[in-house]
Design a protein around this motif. Structure first.
Motif, short mmCIF file in Angstrom:
data_model
loop_
_atom_site.label_atom_id
_atom_site.label_comp_id
_atom_site.label_asym_id
_atom_site.label_seq_id
_atom_site.Cartn_x
_atom_site.Cartn_y
_atom_site.Cartn_z
N MET A 9 0.83 -1.20 0.00
CA MET A 9 0.00 0.00 0.00
C MET A 9 0.87 1.26 0.00
O MET A 9 2.00 1.23 0.46
CB MET A 9 -0.90 0.03 1.25
N GLN A 13 -2.83 5.03 1.81
CA GLN A 13 -3.72 3.86 1.88
C GLN A 13 -3.52 3.11 3.19
O GLN A 13 -4.49 2.69 3.82
CB GLN A 13 -3.45 2.92 0.70
N ALA A 14 -2.27 2.95 3.58
CA ALA A 14 -1.97 2.24 4.83
C ALA A 14 -2.52 2.99 6.03
O ALA A 14 -3.06 2.38 6.96
CB ALA A 14 -0.46 2.04 4.97
N HIS A 17 -6.26 2.46 6.06
CA HIS A 17 -6.53 1.08 6.46
C HIS A 17 -6.37 0.92 7.97
O HIS A 17 -7.21 0.32 8.63
CB HIS A 17 -5.58 0.13 5.71
#
Length: 186
Positions: A9, A13-14, A17
């Motif tokens: 990612m 994105q990480a 998440h």
């Protein structure tokens, strides 16, 4: 054994998440989770810390029995794994579990700092040798060479700079996680 879930990612994105997962770190939610789900959440936090906060490669997370019942977690430098006490993860307080994980993740960073320092030996310019990072690396290296485990001499263990640094780091990151990720979503 649990492995990285974030390495493919982007940092953004990480982060999203990890934020999405943090609702499950509330006390009541945590108590209702099974061991596999807890381990998955903890691996995501460890991955996030390593990849995007500390700048290290992620390590494997294992939940298992400890060599001494009072040990909550440990970082195995040779195997590049964090081992968390099964009893702590299964029935312990969520804050203590997270604090232990963050503490052990900081040991990953410390070991990486020492490795980096020794890989640069002979290449560090004189004017940079006293930078804090290099001073810390030398101090951590010396302590790792003569590391004292808590089972033999708890006071000496507790007073080691590597342990003091990990405790301070874990406390700081706990405040940040709860202020940024948990409390805003209640």
């Amino acid at each position: 054994t649990y492995t990285s879930t974030l390495s493919d990612m982007t940092p953004k994105q990480a982060q999203h998440h990890t934020i999405d997962l943090f609702g499950e770190f509330e006390y009541q939610s945590w108590q209702d989770l099974d061991l596999d789900r807890k381990a998955t959440l903890l691996q995501a936090v460890s991955d996030y810390e390593c990849l995007f906060v500390l700048g290290c490669e992620p390590v494997v997370l294992e939940i298992g029995s400890m060599h001494h019942e009072d040990v909550l977690g440990e970082y195995d430098y040779v195997q590049r794994r964090i081992l968390l006490n099964r009893e702590l993860v299964q029935s312990g307080d969520v804050e203590k579990v997270l604090e232990t994980l963050l503490h052990e993740t900081r040991h990953v960073y410390q070991r990486n700092l020492v490795d980096m320092y020794f890989s640069l030996q002979g290449h560090i310019r004189k004017e940079y040798r006293d930078l804090l990072a290099f001073k810390q690396a030398r101090e951590y290296s010396a302590e790792f060479e003569e590391y004292c485990h808590g089972e033999t001499d708890f006071d000496r263990y507790y007073d080691q700079e590597v342990e003091r640094d990990c405790r301070q780091w874990a406390e700081k990151r706990m405040r940040e996680y709860y202020l940024c990720f948990v409390y805003p979503y209640r």
